[in-house]
Scaffold this motif. Sequence first.
Motif, mmCIF file in Angstrom:
data_model
loop_
_atom_site.group_PDB
_atom_site.id
_atom_site.type_symbol
_atom_site.label_atom_id
_atom_site.label_comp_id
_atom_site.label_asym_id
_atom_site.label_seq_id
_atom_site.Cartn_x
_atom_site.Cartn_y
_atom_site.Cartn_z
ATOM 1 N N LEU A 93 55.883 53.463 7.459
ATOM 2 C CA LEU A 93 56.827 54.131 8.179
ATOM 3 C C LEU A 93 56.451 54.837 8.919
ATOM 4 O O LEU A 93 56.813 55.872 8.869
ATOM 5 C CB LEU A 93 57.649 54.839 7.276
ATOM 6 C CG LEU A 93 58.610 53.699 7.169
ATOM 7 C CD1 LEU A 93 59.975 54.117 5.665
ATOM 8 C CD2 LEU A 93 59.440 52.415 7.621
ATOM 9 N N ASP A 94 54.453 54.820 9.160
ATOM 10 C CA ASP A 94 54.271 55.673 9.705
ATOM 11 C C ASP A 94 53.847 56.312 10.992
ATOM 12 O O ASP A 94 53.207 56.972 11.911
ATOM 13 C CB ASP A 94 52.552 55.883 8.687
ATOM 14 C CG ASP A 94 51.339 54.531 9.356
ATOM 15 O OD1 ASP A 94 52.829 53.655 9.685
ATOM 16 O OD2 ASP A 94 50.639 54.639 9.368
ATOM 17 N N ASN A 95 54.884 55.201 11.891
ATOM 18 C CA ASN A 95 55.227 55.791 12.834
ATOM 19 C C ASN A 95 56.220 55.269 13.499
ATOM 20 O O ASN A 95 57.330 55.010 13.331
ATOM 21 C CB ASN A 95 54.197 54.019 13.985
ATOM 22 C CG ASN A 95 54.940 52.749 13.722
ATOM 23 O OD1 ASN A 95 55.741 52.283 13.920
ATOM 24 N ND2 ASN A 95 54.193 52.348 12.007
ATOM 25 N N VAL A 96 56.281 55.892 15.155
ATOM 26 C CA VAL A 96 57.663 55.885 16.193
ATOM 27 C C VAL A 96 58.255 54.734 15.141
ATOM 28 O O VAL A 96 59.998 54.529 15.050
ATOM 29 C CB VAL A 96 57.728 56.164 17.055
ATOM 30 C CG1 VAL A 96 58.840 56.361 17.794
ATOM 31 C CG2 VAL A 96 56.996 57.783 16.968
ATOM 32 N N ALA A 97 58.134 53.636 15.930
ATOM 33 C CA ALA A 97 58.600 52.171 15.958
ATOM 34 C C ALA A 97 59.202 52.245 14.659
ATOM 35 O O ALA A 97 60.336 51.822 14.456
ATOM 36 C CB ALA A 97 57.913 50.937 16.538
ATOM 37 N N ALA A 98 58.419 51.858 13.793
ATOM 38 C CA ALA A 98 58.735 51.546 12.390
ATOM 39 C C ALA A 98 59.343 52.806 12.025
ATOM 40 O O ALA A 98 61.307 52.838 11.035
ATOM 41 C CB ALA A 98 57.784 52.163 11.183
ATOM 42 N N LEU A 99 59.831 54.327 11.934
ATOM 43 C CA LEU A 99 60.773 54.750 11.846
ATOM 44 C C LEU A 99 61.824 54.605 12.224
ATOM 45 O O LEU A 99 63.388 54.629 12.031
ATOM 46 C CB LEU A 99 60.367 56.585 12.401
ATOM 47 C CG LEU A 99 59.256 57.467 10.595
ATOM 48 C CD1 LEU A 99 59.004 58.483 11.287
ATOM 49 C CD2 LEU A 99 59.940 57.149 9.280
ATOM 50 N N VAL A 100 62.114 53.975 13.480
ATOM 51 C CA VAL A 100 63.324 54.199 14.188
ATOM 52 C C VAL A 100 64.279 52.947 14.136
ATOM 53 O O VAL A 100 64.994 52.643 13.662
ATOM 54 C CB VAL A 100 62.941 53.759 15.926
ATOM 55 C CG1 VAL A 100 64.626 53.583 16.991
ATOM 56 C CG2 VAL A 100 62.574 55.231 16.597
ATOM 57 N N ASP A 101 63.608 52.156 13.614
ATOM 58 C CA ASP A 101 63.975 50.709 12.818
ATOM 59 C C ASP A 101 63.938 51.341 11.883
ATOM 60 O O ASP A 101 65.371 50.366 11.351
ATOM 61 C CB ASP A 101 62.536 50.038 12.786
ATOM 62 C CG ASP A 101 63.209 48.645 12.073
ATOM 63 O OD1 ASP A 101 64.314 47.864 12.640
ATOM 64 O OD2 ASP A 101 62.515 47.822 10.814
ATOM 65 N N TYR A 102 63.365 52.125 10.901
ATOM 66 C CA TYR A 102 64.170 52.816 10.023
ATOM 67 C C TYR A 102 65.614 53.172 10.226
ATOM 68 O O TYR A 102 66.391 52.563 9.275
ATOM 69 C CB TYR A 102 63.519 53.304 8.711
ATOM 70 C CG TYR A 102 63.547 53.128 7.388
ATOM 71 C CD1 TYR A 102 63.677 52.979 6.206
ATOM 72 C CD2 TYR A 102 64.807 54.786 7.111
ATOM 73 C CE1 TYR A 102 63.707 53.438 5.476
ATOM 74 C CE2 TYR A 102 64.975 54.985 6.236
ATOM 75 C CZ TYR A 102 64.457 54.253 4.737
ATOM 76 O OH TYR A 102 65.010 54.163 3.879
ATOM 77 N N ALA A 103 65.668 53.609 10.701
ATOM 78 C CA ALA A 103 66.906 54.760 11.031
ATOM 79 C C ALA A 103 68.010 53.927 11.862
ATOM 80 O O ALA A 103 69.969 53.513 11.441
ATOM 81 C CB ALA A 103 66.613 55.385 12.323
ATOM 82 N N ASN A 104 67.648 52.542 12.154
ATOM 83 C CA ASN A 104 68.316 50.998 12.939
ATOM 84 C C ASN A 104 69.042 50.952 11.040
ATOM 85 O O ASN A 104 70.174 49.796 11.294
ATOM 86 C CB ASN A 104 68.129 50.310 13.876
ATOM 87 C CG ASN A 104 67.919 51.058 15.446
ATOM 88 O OD1 ASN A 104 68.885 51.654 15.585
ATOM 89 N ND2 ASN A 104 66.543 51.180 15.700
ATOM 90 N N SER A 105 67.976 50.312 10.268
ATOM 91 C CA SER A 105 68.246 49.482 8.901
ATOM 92 C C SER A 105 67.597 49.639 8.301
ATOM 93 O O SER A 105 66.685 49.291 8.084
ATOM 94 C CB SER A 105 68.142 48.037 10.367
ATOM 95 O OG SER A 105 68.169 46.997 8.847
#
Length: 164
Positions: A93-105
């Motif tokens: 989760l060390d990048n923007v795309a992964a953190l956004v994905d995490y916030a979504n699901s």
Amino acid sequence: MRPVRLILVAIATLVFSWQLAAAPAAAVDVDEAYRLIKINPAGETAVISNADLEHGKRLFNDTCSQCHMAGRTKTNPNITLRLEDLEGAEPPLDNVAALVDYANSPTSYDGELDLSDLHPSTKRADLWPEMRSYTQDDLRDIAGYILVQPKLQGYMWGGGKTVN
């Protein structure tokens, strides 16, 4: 005469403190080098604007800080928002795309379990009303803030001192 002076001082103090409270927070102005963040798992980077960083900070403080005060994780203090902990998640989760994905699901740290019922997410906005109005741009700004913040503090997310 003395009580009148005390009353005037008290009124002046109240007015002054009200003006301080009503004054807008200072705008975020961070050097570009600190605003360079990883935007996807491939390692591409970009510089987040000061305006987006300020927006992400406001949203993080409004919603995320309820459980992630100073980057700690209230439900699991062993996992923080430190870069090392974000890198250790599966997927990282060390990048923007992964953190956004995490916030979504959101998923568990090992990526095995769906945590949508336990962690605020857009997937379960019915359970997490604070997530209803967040756009993907909002989530990107929050992610950017999460990645930049440890560079700005005299300490790392979750406690401890930075190594500068």
